[in-house]
Design an enzyme around this catalytic site. Structure first.
Site, mmCIF file in Angstrom:
data_model
loop_
_atom_site.group_PDB
_atom_site.id
_atom_site.type_symbol
_atom_site.label_atom_id
_atom_site.label_comp_id
_atom_site.label_asym_id
_atom_site.label_seq_id
_atom_site.Cartn_x
_atom_site.Cartn_y
_atom_site.Cartn_z
ATOM 1 N N LYS A 13 0.877 -1.172 0.000
ATOM 2 C CA LYS A 13 0.000 0.000 0.000
ATOM 3 C C LYS A 13 0.915 1.223 0.000
ATOM 4 O O LYS A 13 1.310 1.717 1.045
ATOM 5 C CB LYS A 13 -0.902 -0.031 1.248
ATOM 6 C CG LYS A 13 -2.246 0.642 1.068
ATOM 7 C CD LYS A 13 -2.186 2.106 0.670
ATOM 8 C CE LYS A 13 -1.895 3.025 1.828
ATOM 9 N NZ LYS A 13 -1.666 4.434 1.402
ATOM 10 N N GLU B 6 9.093 1.712 11.199
ATOM 11 C CA GLU B 6 10.190 2.666 10.967
ATOM 12 C C GLU B 6 9.585 4.060 10.877
ATOM 13 O O GLU B 6 8.842 4.351 9.942
ATOM 14 C CB GLU B 6 10.901 2.333 9.656
ATOM 15 C CG GLU B 6 11.762 1.095 9.720
ATOM 16 C CD GLU B 6 12.917 1.236 10.685
ATOM 17 O OE1 GLU B 6 13.236 2.362 11.101
ATOM 18 O OE2 GLU B 6 13.492 0.196 11.044
ATOM 19 N N CYS C 34 13.688 11.097 6.356
ATOM 20 C CA CYS C 34 13.588 10.870 7.802
ATOM 21 C C CYS C 34 14.943 11.050 8.476
ATOM 22 O O CYS C 34 15.016 11.298 9.673
ATOM 23 C CB CYS C 34 13.035 9.478 8.077
ATOM 24 S SG CYS C 34 13.979 8.171 7.280
ATOM 25 N N GLU D 212 8.640 16.780 14.582
ATOM 26 C CA GLU D 212 9.195 16.554 13.246
ATOM 27 C C GLU D 212 8.477 17.466 12.241
ATOM 28 O O GLU D 212 7.261 17.375 12.093
ATOM 29 C CB GLU D 212 9.001 15.089 12.844
ATOM 30 C CG GLU D 212 9.683 14.776 11.537
ATOM 31 C CD GLU D 212 9.404 13.366 11.042
ATOM 32 O OE1 GLU D 212 8.270 12.900 11.213
ATOM 33 O OE2 GLU D 212 10.324 12.762 10.463
#
Ligand code: NDP
Length: 480
Positions: free
Chosen positions: A172, A247, A281, A383
């Site tokens: 997905k 993750e 990231c 973030e």
């Protein structure tokens, strides 16, 4: 153009007939539509993957390896087409997709296709009493969920090890960046990957994604994405005891000591702050600089940031393209506004570039450097995932460590120093999964990857390794 799901080796329309607009970030215009798949499409894909599993799992490893190497070769042959598609879909410069994203996707297939040929399992002789050995089997249908920042690269980093070890998969990809995953279906057809071994279902996270993670016939979930989404998925799959690897995001420190090679630290910090529009990231979003070199570093860093040009993603001289979506641009701009309200100084950037012609409504943002913020404020704790970094001075090693570790995340860090003892000492004390000393983003697929704290779980033998996709069983056989 309407994209299609790739299920059981064929391209099929979503059962509901519903589609989502797919925007080109550089122009802000809709350029294709992607299936808005629902649980019904996921059911069909999982059923196909389940049917394909016994034959693929018992296919000889050399044959699986050869098939994946064919996928790598065919993907490589279409590198330029994939690079352009990834850029149009995601907003990044074509040169970046051409030199990093797509070559690394090719490497993912090659690396795991060959590594699996050497996968060993341990055995222990219990003093002549018994022999213990570990027998590894593929897990079954793997649910692979990937984000929008490095769409093909991160997805293939999961598909490679999952398929090499004999699992089948339902993927997905992010609804914001479906194009290269769609094209990968064509490559898989051409490589004669058996039908049903790898399936792509496009759609939103809450609809298609949640149907996949919650599916009873999907015993393994590999998720790369945001921490908040991971919390939702974790709650959903915990009672089902699925094997999972998560993750997640980061708020990575980039620590520059006074004895560092400042020239190199500046050049690399500009890349680690703004490469891929800061949407990696592993980007270093909090820069900490020792007081004695702070002013010098900041002046040089601002001038290097000024040279980090923004604009047409097809121009090889442009360093940065557009952010992935209008919503994401607004979120990032919201943090810049917050920094202003909190009394921070916008050293450079903080606004959108004025671009003409077809790019005038694109989601562009100038690279932004902010100083003077409290390390505990939201701008320095959350973030942002865009081209926005903060710069903060520190006194000594103790304070640097406190600042670096003082967030809920723990993905990666960069440390700049010429003192070898300090490099080791500091790297070992950092709360994160990856530390780069005097460098950034050098990746070796043989090393463990991932974070600690809110940056994820399942690093050891995690998402990006062969072991994660196998179920180890201990068999103990008496010698007598
Ligand atoms: P999201 O968490 O929003 O989405 C990740 C994927 O999960 C997408 O495919 C999304 O679909 C899907 N999803 C969303 N909700 C659900 C749900 N309820 N159930 C199942 N699937 C769901 O992350 P982003 O796409 O915004 O990616 C950015 C994040 O990824 C950042 O936090 C970044 O740090 C992190 N990241 C981590 C990396 C790592 O290896 N540690 C590497 C790269 C990125 P959709 O988009 O269609 O809604």
């Amino acid at each position: 153009m309407d994209l299609a799901n790739f299920i059981d080796g064929k391209f099929v329309s979503p059962i509901s007939g519903a589609y989502l607009d797919n925007f080109e970030p550089a122009t802000g215009l809709v350029y294709s539509r992607c299936p808005a798949s629902t649980a019904a499409d996921v059911d069909v894909a999982v059923a196909a993957a389940k049917r394909a599993f016994p034959a693929w799992a018992s296919t000889r490893v050399e044959e699986r390896s050869r098939t994946l190497l064919r996928v790598a070769d065919l993907l490589e042959a279409r590198l330029e087409e994939f690079a352009r598609a990834e850029s149009q879909d995601q907003g990044k410069p074509i040169w970046l997709a051409r030199t990093v994203d797509i070559p690394r996707a090719v490497s993912n297939f090659r690396f795991f296709a060959t590594a699996v040929l050497h996968q060993a399992s341990e055995s222990f002789d219990m003093d002549g009493v018994a022999l213990n050995y570990t027998h590894r089997r593929p897990v079954g249908v793997a649910g692979l969920i990937s984000p929008w920042n490095l769409p093909l690269y991160l997805l293939t980093w999961k598909i490679g090890p999952a398929l090499a070890t004999g699992n089948t998969a339902v993927c997905k990809p992010s609804e914001l960046t479906p194009m290269t995953a769609y094209l990968l279906g064509e490559v898989m057809q051409e490589a004669q990957l058996p039908d049903g071994v790898c399936n792509m279902v496009f759609g939103t996270g809450p609809q298609a994604g949640a149907a996949l993670t919650g599916h009873r016939d999907v015993p393994l979930i590999s998720f790369t994405g945001g921490t908040t989404t991971a919390e939702i998925i974790n709650r959903q799959i915990a009672p089902m005891f699925k094997k999972s690897s998560l993750e997640l995001g980061g708020k990575n420190p980039n620590v520059i000591f006074s004895d560092a090679n400042i020239e190199k630290a500046v050049a690399t910090s500009v890349r680690s702050s703004f490469l891929n529009q800061g949407e990696i990231c592993l980007c270093g979003s909090r820069i900490f600089v020792q007081e004695s070199v702070y002013k010098d570093f900041l002046a040089r860093f601002i001038s290097a940031t000024r040279a980090w040009t923004v604009g047409d993603p097809s121009d090889d001289n442009v360093k940065m393209g557009a952010l992935v979506s209008r919503g994401h641009l607004d979120k990032v701009l919201g943090y810049v506004d917050l920094a202003r309200q909190l009394g921070g100084t916008i050293e450079i950037g903080g606004d959108q570039p004025r671009l003409n012609g077809k790019f005038k409504n694109g989601y562009f943002l100038n690279p932004t450097v902010i100083s003077g913020l409290d390390p505990l404020c939201d701008v320095m704790q959350e973030e942002i995932f865009g081209p926005v970094v903060t710069v903060t001075p520190f006194r000594d090693e103790t304070e640097a460590l406190e600042l670096a570790n003082g967030v809920k995340y723990g993905l990666a860090a960069s440390v700049w120093t010429s003192d070898v003892s300090r490099a080791h000492r500091f790297a070992q004390s950092l709360e994160c999964g990856i530390v780069w000393v005097n460098c950034w983003l050098k990746r070796d697929l043989r090393t463990p990857f991932g974070g600690v704290k809110a940056s994820g779980i399942g690093r050891e033998g995690g998402t990006y390794s062969l072991d994660f996709y196998t179920e180890p069983k201990n068999i103990c056989m008496a010698w007598e």
